[in-house]
Design a protein around this motif. Sequence first.
Motif, PDB file in Angstrom:
ATOM      1  N   THR A 196       0.816  -1.215   0.000  1.00 37.47           N
ATOM      2  CA  THR A 196       0.000   0.000   0.000  1.00 37.47           C
ATOM      3  C   THR A 196       0.850   1.265   0.000  1.00 37.47           C
ATOM      4  N   ASN A 197       2.111   1.159   0.398  1.00 40.32           N
ATOM      5  CA  ASN A 197       2.973   2.336   0.371  1.00 40.32           C
ATOM      6  C   ASN A 197       3.073   2.922  -1.034  1.00 40.32           C
ATOM      7  N   HIS A 198       2.839   2.102  -2.039  1.00 36.90           N
ATOM      8  CA  HIS A 198       2.969   2.599  -3.406  1.00 36.90           C
ATOM      9  C   HIS A 198       1.758   3.392  -3.862  1.00 36.90           C
ATOM     10  N   THR A 199       0.704   3.461  -3.058  1.00 36.28           N
ATOM     11  CA  THR A 199      -0.339   4.437  -3.367  1.00 36.28           C
ATOM     12  C   THR A 199       0.168   5.853  -3.086  1.00 36.28           C
ATOM     13  N   LEU A 200       1.289   5.954  -2.372  1.00 37.58           N
ATOM     14  CA  LEU A 200       2.006   7.217  -2.232  1.00 37.58           C
ATOM     15  C   LEU A 200       3.149   7.292  -3.241  1.00 37.58           C
ATOM     16  N   HIS A 201       4.022   6.280  -3.191  1.00 37.69           N
ATOM     17  CA  HIS A 201       5.283   6.368  -3.927  1.00 37.69           C
ATOM     18  C   HIS A 201       5.087   6.401  -5.435  1.00 37.69           C
ATOM     19  N   LEU A 202       4.209   5.551  -5.955  1.00 41.17           N
ATOM     20  CA  LEU A 202       4.063   5.487  -7.405  1.00 41.17           C
ATOM     21  C   LEU A 202       3.520   6.801  -7.959  1.00 41.17           C
ATOM     22  N   ILE A 203       2.685   7.477  -7.182  1.00 40.19           N
ATOM     23  CA  ILE A 203       2.186   8.793  -7.595  1.00 40.19           C
ATOM     24  C   ILE A 203       3.338   9.799  -7.640  1.00 40.19           C
ATOM     25  N   ALA A 204       4.196   9.781  -6.620  1.00 39.43           N
ATOM     26  CA  ALA A 204       5.342  10.700  -6.596  1.00 39.43           C
ATOM     27  C   ALA A 204       6.339  10.365  -7.707  1.00 39.43           C
ATOM     28  N   MET A 205       6.551   9.084  -7.948  1.00 41.15           N
ATOM     29  CA  MET A 205       7.466   8.652  -9.004  1.00 41.15           C
ATOM     30  C   MET A 205       6.959   9.100 -10.368  1.00 41.15           C
ATOM     31  N   HIS A 244      -3.876   6.206   5.029  1.00 39.04           N
ATOM     32  CA  HIS A 244      -3.587   7.381   4.208  1.00 39.04           C
ATOM     33  C   HIS A 244      -4.797   8.310   4.120  1.00 39.04           C
ATOM     34  N   MET A 245      -5.626   8.335   5.178  1.00 37.36           N
ATOM     35  CA  MET A 245      -6.835   9.154   5.130  1.00 37.36           C
ATOM     36  C   MET A 245      -6.478  10.628   4.938  1.00 37.36           C
ATOM     37  N   THR A 246      -7.171  11.235   3.998  1.00 37.74           N
ATOM     38  CA  THR A 246      -6.904  12.629   3.662  1.00 37.74           C
ATOM     39  C   THR A 246      -8.219  13.368   3.464  1.00 37.74           C
ATOM     40  N   PRO A 247      -8.350  14.614   3.896  1.00 37.95           N
ATOM     41  CA  PRO A 247      -7.330  15.426   4.566  1.00 37.95           C
ATOM     42  C   PRO A 247      -6.940  14.831   5.928  1.00 37.95           C
ATOM     43  N   GLU A 248      -5.698  15.014   6.295  1.00 38.26           N
ATOM     44  CA  GLU A 248      -5.233  14.473   7.565  1.00 38.26           C
ATOM     45  C   GLU A 248      -5.765  15.307   8.729  1.00 38.26           C
ATOM     46  N   ALA A 249      -5.767  14.701   9.904  1.00 44.18           N
ATOM     47  CA  ALA A 249      -6.308  15.371  11.088  1.00 44.18           C
ATOM     48  C   ALA A 249      -5.597  16.684  11.384  1.00 44.18           C
ATOM     49  N   MET A 250      -4.305  16.733  11.123  1.00 41.17           N
ATOM     50  CA  MET A 250      -3.521  17.947  11.357  1.00 41.17           C
ATOM     51  C   MET A 250      -4.096  19.139  10.594  1.00 41.17           C
ATOM     52  N   ASP A 251      -4.692  18.874   9.425  1.00 41.21           N
ATOM     53  CA  ASP A 251      -5.253  19.937   8.593  1.00 41.21           C
ATOM     54  C   ASP A 251      -6.756  20.092   8.794  1.00 41.21           C
ATOM     55  N   GLY A 252      -7.260  19.590   9.910  1.00 41.86           N
ATOM     56  CA  GLY A 252      -8.687  19.698  10.180  1.00 41.86           C
ATOM     57  C   GLY A 252      -9.525  18.691   9.430  1.00 41.86           C
ATOM     58  N   GLY A 253      -8.917  17.588   9.013  1.00 41.95           N
ATOM     59  CA  GLY A 253      -9.663  16.533   8.338  1.00 41.95           C
ATOM     60  C   GLY A 253     -10.717  15.929   9.247  1.00 41.95           C
ATOM     61  N   PRO A 254     -11.687  15.199   8.662  1.00 40.38           N
ATOM     62  CA  PRO A 254     -12.811  14.674   9.453  1.00 40.38           C
ATOM     63  C   PRO A 254     -12.406  13.783  10.619  1.00 40.38           C
ATOM     64  N   LEU A 255     -11.266  13.099  10.531  1.00 37.22           N
ATOM     65  CA  LEU A 255     -10.853  12.251  11.661  1.00 37.22           C
ATOM     66  C   LEU A 255     -10.707  13.065  12.937  1.00 37.22           C
ATOM     67  N   ALA A 256     -10.407  14.350  12.796  1.00 32.26           N
ATOM     68  CA  ALA A 256     -10.226  15.204  13.973  1.00 32.26           C
ATOM     69  C   ALA A 256     -11.545  15.462  14.702  1.00 32.26           C
ATOM     70  N   ARG A 257     -12.679  15.142  14.073  1.00 34.17           N
ATOM     71  CA  ARG A 257     -13.983  15.360  14.714  1.00 34.17           C
ATOM     72  C   ARG A 257     -14.523  14.110  15.402  1.00 34.17           C
ATOM     73  N   LEU A 258     -13.892  12.963  15.185  1.00 37.54           N
ATOM     74  CA  LEU A 258     -14.388  11.725  15.788  1.00 37.54           C
ATOM     75  C   LEU A 258     -14.193  11.729  17.299  1.00 37.54           C
ATOM     76  N   ARG A 259     -15.121  11.038  17.983  1.00 37.52           N
ATOM     77  CA  ARG A 259     -15.047  10.863  19.431  1.00 37.52           C
ATOM     78  C   ARG A 259     -15.243   9.401  19.764  1.00 37.52           C
ATOM     79  N   ASP A 260     -14.718   8.993  20.919  1.00 35.46           N
ATOM     80  CA  ASP A 260     -14.913   7.616  21.382  1.00 35.46           C
ATOM     81  C   ASP A 260     -16.403   7.269  21.373  1.00 35.46           C
ATOM     82  N   GLY A 261     -16.718   6.092  20.848  1.00 40.13           N
ATOM     83  CA  GLY A 261     -18.100   5.618  20.845  1.00 40.13           C
ATOM     84  C   GLY A 261     -18.870   5.919  19.579  1.00 40.13           C
ATOM     85  N   ASP A 262     -18.377   6.835  18.722  1.00 35.20           N
ATOM     86  CA  ASP A 262     -19.047   7.071  17.432  1.00 35.20           C
ATOM     87  C   ASP A 262     -19.108   5.766  16.652  1.00 35.20           C
TER      88      ASP A 262
END
Length: 623
Positions: A301-310, A525-543
């Motif tokens: 799965t790393n190549h879903t990053l690398h092959l795009i960059a290559m 590789h969830m994007t947008p990442e949580a650092m950029d306010g991606g949806p993962l940043a809104r999740l709470r335990d139990g959702d």
Amino acid sequence: MHTTLTRVTQRIIERSASRRALYEARMQAQHRRGVHRGALDCGNLAHGFAACSASDKQQLKMTNSANLGIVTSYNDMLSAHQPFERFPDVIREAARRMGSTAQVAGGVPAMCDGVTQGQPGMELSLFSRDNIARAAAIGLSHNMFDAALFLGVCDKIIPGLFIAAARFGHLPAVFVPAGPMPSGLPNKEKARIRQKFAEGKVGRAELLESESASYHAPGTCTFYGTANSNQLMMEIMGLHLPGSSFVNPNTPLRDALTVHATERAIKNSEPGGGYLPFWQQIDARAIVNALVGLLASGGSTNHTLHLIAMAGAAGITLNWDDFDELSAVVPSLMHVYPSGQADVNHFHAAGGMSVLIRELLKGGLLHGDILTATGKTLAESYTQEPFLEGEQLVWREGPAQSLDSDVLTDIEHPFSPTGGLAVLDGNLGRGVIKVSAVKPEFRIIEAPVRVFADQEALKTAFNNGELERDVIAVVRFQGPRANGMPELHKLTPYLGSLLDRGFRVALVTDGRMSGASGKVPAAIHMTPEAMDGGPLARLRDGDMVRLDSVNGHLEVLMEAEEFAARPCARADLEQYHHGLGREMFAGMRQLVGSAEEGASTFGGFEAAEVSPMSAVERQHALS
């Protein structure tokens, strides 16, 4: 040709037209400026060969002979790269026999993800790819070389070397592998001991004994992770010699292949008379071949990053939709750990690359007309295998069919009708999942989430018995901008143990998992990442979250307005930004692009510059 392969390839060509035209124009301009050492001033040239032997100096003064630049990732801590210690001597002698020369242009860093898994150093791993590309560029920038040999194997090293080869695309390039170590402890047994250690049922001494029996000799690790996915992709693009990827190191055949790679690089150079620069060899068709090989083999799965960059470094815009659409029609033809119990040595013995390429060509799933380092097309030469007849290297047609159908099968009887990689979309963002090793009954998981900020927090919760239930573990703030996007492979034994106890378990993260992604469904590789306010940043335990890899959905099960109204969680990442050199990568964390853009720090190369100007106009403007 399969209609989907044709359609996806054409879509990539059209999407990339302006970008690729600018790339090609720049490579042609680099070539016109010349190698190179003939254009160097006498003082420049004298510095470039000051340390050479008298005979090599004489050859280098004659600008009509080829000089090869060796870019090596040798170090003797990395088992896969330790064999490269002796390659430069082999290459130099082979070049001299052809009236040419070879010099080590430079070394590049090569870190071992096996050493850094779960450690702070892993947070430098992804960024090492772009540093490798830059280091290779520094070596080749001396402009002494007519062609380049790239010595590398592992996770970020080959993608970094490929990016450098693309940016020096006026030079012919041959990639030279070292090969896998001999088989050690069976992978199934290794995984069993790891899981028992995670459960506290065996001690560290037993674990170390198991790991030492698995990773025991020079050569690449033998499971099918990112390193061996690299090797497969280089061969199926024609950058390796046919059948050379999985020949064990320190053998007469391995040395003979290194000699022949040297000879081919010289012949492909302009002084060698058969000029074949990288930019002419590697186009959208070659990139699609690499993607098809990755999917058919259940690769990393790393190549879903690398092959795009290559691809981007060669002026080609690839995206996850291309992965998804091809995965739906490319069958799974390999069962190598973690998708099966065999290792890459078993795959090679079963017929290896010659059988895999033959079957994919039979199914119309490869561009057989691409140019390769052999000077012939893929279809003409890559269904062959290398052998030694006495001291002479020869190629013979590989087996007509697999010699072990449990490891390598044919196009008519695939292990799965699809490539086992899916793109996930939904209100939690966009990511990818590898399902080739996930049992069908676990490909749809609906469960409450438990949110973690790092791997250690999940490990603590496991040890405290807090995860003894159906659960989707969310590990966030692991993206490239947050902490360099480390692999989270350390989580596999814990989550695997919960799965074996009968719980329905999955992982969702904006980080990476691993080339060894296994039986636990993992949306990565969830994007947008949580650092950029991606949806993962809104999740709470139990959702409640539903991960549906069958239909490509990943969603939190709640009203959109309610979810959107939640504030984004913040994380204190200071501890991840200092120590073991991590403070030196602050600039890369700020520059890095999104996962679907390849998590690159290069700014997109030509993609950032293209305009509505036509390819003809741009060519004229640059010439």
